[in-house]
Design an enzyme around this catalytic site. Structure first.
Site, mmCIF file in Angstrom:
data_model
loop_
_atom_site.group_PDB
_atom_site.id
_atom_site.type_symbol
_atom_site.label_atom_id
_atom_site.label_comp_id
_atom_site.label_asym_id
_atom_site.label_seq_id
_atom_site.Cartn_x
_atom_site.Cartn_y
_atom_site.Cartn_z
ATOM 1 C CG ASP A 7 -11.029 2.887 4.901
ATOM 2 O OD1 ASP A 7 -10.638 3.929 5.449
ATOM 3 O OD2 ASP A 7 -10.666 2.551 3.760
ATOM 4 C CG HIS A 29 -2.114 0.895 1.016
ATOM 5 N ND1 HIS A 29 -3.227 0.491 0.333
ATOM 6 C CD2 HIS A 29 -2.357 2.173 1.391
ATOM 7 C CE1 HIS A 29 -4.118 1.464 0.291
ATOM 8 N NE2 HIS A 29 -3.609 2.507 0.927
ATOM 9 N NE ARG A 54 -9.307 10.456 6.778
ATOM 10 C CZ ARG A 54 -8.389 9.613 6.274
ATOM 11 N NH1 ARG A 54 -8.709 8.393 5.925
ATOM 12 N NH2 ARG A 54 -7.147 10.004 6.128
ATOM 13 C CB SER A 59 -7.782 4.956 6.343
ATOM 14 O OG SER A 59 -7.988 4.752 4.980
ATOM 15 C CE LYS A 100 -7.818 1.267 2.119
ATOM 16 N NZ LYS A 100 -8.212 2.610 2.498
HETATM 17 N N1 URA Z 1 -4.695 5.870 1.651
HETATM 18 C C1 URA Z 1 -5.696 5.261 2.351
HETATM 19 O O1 URA Z 1 -6.090 4.128 2.079
HETATM 20 N N2 URA Z 1 -6.244 5.939 3.360
HETATM 21 C C2 URA Z 1 -5.834 7.170 3.710
HETATM 22 O O2 URA Z 1 -6.371 7.703 4.653
HETATM 23 C C3 URA Z 1 -4.800 7.794 2.973
HETATM 24 C C4 URA Z 1 -4.235 7.120 1.934
#
Ligand code: URA
Length: 448
Positions: free
Chosen positions: A164, A85, A171, A186, A190
């Site tokens: 999320d 990620h 957000r 967040s 995931k």
């Molecule tokens: N990527 C994400 O999945 N969440 C965030 O809050 C910022 C970047």
């Protein structure tokens, strides 16, 4: 949830006091099922943004979002599955290059990606710019694809971390994105749901990232890896530079064209490929297919050189419904031609000295590549290509960038913003290394 009172929770955070894990669980549950409206969640997010969350609160928020939906179980899929990620940047097209590279080296990668957020792009929007490409997969399809192809890249499949998904969209439009605990919760909600055994986190640092400074980026890396460790998912974080856009394109389809060039070995930005190789090395090592990250980097380069990574990408695009003919000829997308050019001003002699990633990210959103409200559709072809980058020689009147959009009225403003994002100098600039440091259970190692 009998004495649950969202106003009390908002007031507690507004006053800088700590919330109990059960408060956060109740709030997340109530927002997900619709009994807490957007305006109350927005107020809570702003209070959390301003006053912060402790490590315990961030872990409880992650837990609440993780348990808002399904946890995908991939334990019966052979091999050590490694997720990835990025915390988000401008021109960050690393995932669609990296994932087929790593999968073609024998490490399965299952990845749930996000949409554009604020001034940063999102992998889902980029992939969906390939006509026909589906990012909305059922859990069954997700599982089948990782078994059959060794890679899957999808949206928040089925019922994964629905809290999320809702909070992320909110957000984006309430100026509450760049908060260490909110980003950590967040991302990790995931990542822990997607079923991988280990994780590599690309923590972006610089003016085009949510974390502007290295201490902030280090703190985010440490917060996320600690959450991973609590769930027995070892994570390595790599800090990478995000002062300048990555690569020479920004926007969804423009970036996919560059992805294809990189997979074909025709890249024109070595810094982008250094980041791809650094992350690939870590993933291949964590996946048990290389002795070390540096041996993993070599394997990654071989997968690029041999065409194995490009072939895996083609199979992946086809498996998810995308038109594979565009991989052989990206120019066949009829609506993607540039409609305007930004030219270097009179005083621009010598070299490009600097290019502000944040300004370019906003310019791309202005052209339609991102969203200003959560209902807005992105324009798949909008963005910038052929960006001149720091260190490139430049002369007055030369093209700095090509603009793409289906909203011609947005062009003039974007031209001005892009021109203002550049500075020039007589000599080439000294540039920060693209990969700064890595963090794992053994602590920090400085890399550049
Ligand atoms: N990527 C994400 O999945 N969440 C965030 O809050 C910022 C970047």
């Amino acid at each position: 949830m009998s004495d649950f009172n969202p106003v009390r929770l908002i007031a507690t955070k507004r006053d800088g006091e700590a919330l109990a894990p059960s408060d956060l669980k109740d709030l997340v549950e109530a927002y997900t099922n619709g009994s807490v409206p957007d305006y109350q969640m927005s107020a809570f997010l702003m209070a959390a943004y301003i006053n912060g969350l402790s490590d315990g609160e961030a872990a409880a928020l992650t837990e609440a979002m993780l348990h808002s939906g399904t946890h995908i179980d991939l334990s019966d899929v052979p091999g050590i599955k490694v997720g990835k990620h990025s915390t988000g940047g401008v021109g960050d097209k690393v995932s669609p290059i990296l994932v087929p590279v790593v999968a073609s080296c024998g490490v399965p990668v299952a990845k749930l990606s996000g949409r554009g957020l604020g001034h940063t792009g999102g992998t889902l929007d980029k992939l969906e710019s390939i006509p026909g490409f589906r990012t909305s997969l059922s859990v069954e399809e997700y599982r089948r694809q990782i078994e059959e192809l060794g890679l899957v890249l999808a949206g928040q499949t089925g019922d994964v971390a629905p809290a999320d998904k809702k909070i992320y969209a909110l957000r984006d439009v309430t100026a509450t994105v760049d908060s260490i605990p909110l980003i950590a919760a967040s991302i990790m909600s995931k990542k822990l749901a997607e079923g991988n055994d280990a994780l590599v986190l690309d923590v972006k640092c610089g003016r085009g990232a949510f974390m502007k400074t290295e201490p902030e980026a280090r703190s985010l890396a440490e917060t996320m890896t600690a959450i991973g460790a609590r769930h027995d998912v070892p994570a390595t974080a790599v800090l990478t530079n995000m002062d300048v856009p990555l690569g020479r394109t920004v926007g969804n389809w423009p970036e996919m064209v560059e992805v294809i060039e990189c997979l074909r070995g025709e890249h024109t930005d070595t810094r982008l490929m250094m980041i791809v190789r650094a992350l690939a090395g870590e993933m291949i090592a964590l996946g048990g297919k290389a002795e070390s990250a540096s041996a993993g980097r070599e394997q990654a380069q071989q997968a690029l050189n041999s065409g194995a990574a490009l072939e895996r990408f083609r199979q992946f695009v086809e498996a998810q419904g995308g038109d594979p003919r565009l991989i052989d000829d990206p120019s066949a997308r009829p609506d993607s031609d540039s409609i305007a050019v930004v030219r270097a001003p009179e005083g621009a002699k010598g070299y490009v000295d600097d290019l502000d990633a944040l300004a370019i990210g906003h310019a791309a959103v202005g052209l339609g590549a991102g969203r200003r409200t959560k209902e807005e559709e992105v324009d798949p072809v909008a963005g910038l290509s052929d960006l001149k980058k720091p260190g490139d020689p430049i002369a007055p009147g030369e093209a700095l960038a090509h603009l793409h959009t289906q909203s011609p009225e947005a062009v003039e403003r974007a031209q001005e913003a892009v021109r203002d994002a550049y500075t020039f100098a007589d000599t080439p600039p000294d540039r920060a290394a693209p990969v700064h440091a890595r963090y794992s259970a053994e602590g920090w190692t400085q890399l550049g």
